[in-house]
Scaffold this active site. Structure first.
Site, PDB file in Angstrom:
ATOM      1  N   GLY A  11       0.793  -1.223   0.000  1.00 46.98           N
ATOM      2  CA  GLY A  11       0.000   0.000   0.000  1.00 46.98           C
ATOM      3  C   GLY A  11       0.826   1.273   0.000  1.00 46.98           C
ATOM      4  O   GLY A  11       0.298   2.360  -0.202  1.00 46.98           O
ATOM      5  N   CYS A  12       2.126   1.158   0.205  1.00 44.61           N
ATOM      6  CA  CYS A  12       2.999   2.334   0.211  1.00 44.61           C
ATOM      7  C   CYS A  12       3.148   2.844  -1.217  1.00 44.61           C
ATOM      8  O   CYS A  12       3.576   2.104  -2.110  1.00 44.61           O
ATOM      9  CB  CYS A  12       4.360   1.976   0.798  1.00 44.61           C
ATOM     10  SG  CYS A  12       5.587   3.297   0.668  1.00 44.61           S
ATOM     11  N   ILE A  13       2.804   4.104  -1.435  1.00 43.51           N
ATOM     12  CA  ILE A  13       2.873   4.701  -2.770  1.00 43.51           C
ATOM     13  C   ILE A  13       4.298   4.663  -3.314  1.00 43.51           C
ATOM     14  O   ILE A  13       4.525   4.273  -4.462  1.00 43.51           O
ATOM     15  CB  ILE A  13       2.349   6.148  -2.739  1.00 43.51           C
ATOM     16  CG1 ILE A  13       0.852   6.162  -2.425  1.00 43.51           C
ATOM     17  CG2 ILE A  13       2.626   6.867  -4.055  1.00 43.51           C
ATOM     18  CD1 ILE A  13       0.302   7.543  -2.121  1.00 43.51           C
TER      19      ILE A  13
END
Length: 151
Positions: A11-13
């Protein structure tokens, strides 16, 4: 082409953009969830090298942003124990390249020199783009200085 084990926070951009860049550069990348690993002191130290342990913390982790934890005030032993207990504290990504090179963070210049990064795809970041500062944090601070998004 390098074989890379890429430890990320799902989920980390920035991790997603880093991963895309590695793959579009022709590297074989296997992703692992950094938060679900069984970390040990020895395993973490392999990624950190000779850097001060305080520099190996994720500065956007909730405990650090809130002031609950100050990495500079911890002994190396206590710092590593904190990271093992709560892996969100570990600065990411962690990468193992070709089973021999252990790297923490995404330094575009260093990676380009070691394994090559291409920037021909218009969706691929450039060498000067910041892929370490969470874009959500920048947006949140502009919207709400008290935001505590667990980056």
């Amino acid at each position: 082409m390098a074989h890379i084990i890429f430890f990320q926070k799902p989920g980390c951009i920035n991790n997603r953009r880093q991963l895309q860049w590695l793959q579009s550069s022709g590297h074989e990348v296997h992703t692992e969830n950094l938060l679900q690993q069984q970390w040990t002191t020895e395993r973490l130290k392999a990624f950190f090298g000779n850097r001060p342990i305080a520099e190996c913390f994720n500065q956007t982790a909730p405990a650090i942003k809130s002031g609950q934890l100050t990495p500079e005030h911890l002994s190396d032993e206590d710092a590593l124990a904190a990271m093992i207990k709560d892996p969100i504290l570990i600065k990411r990504p962690l990468m193992v390249i070709d089973h021999t090179l252990y790297i923490q963070g995404f330094d575009q210049q260093q990676l380009h020199q070691r394994i090559g990064l291409t920037t021909t795809d218009t969706t691929t970041p450039t060498m000067t783009e910041d892929l370490t500062t969470c874009p959500r944090q920048t947006t949140e601070h502009a919207a709400s200085p008290d935001s505590s998004h667990p980056a």
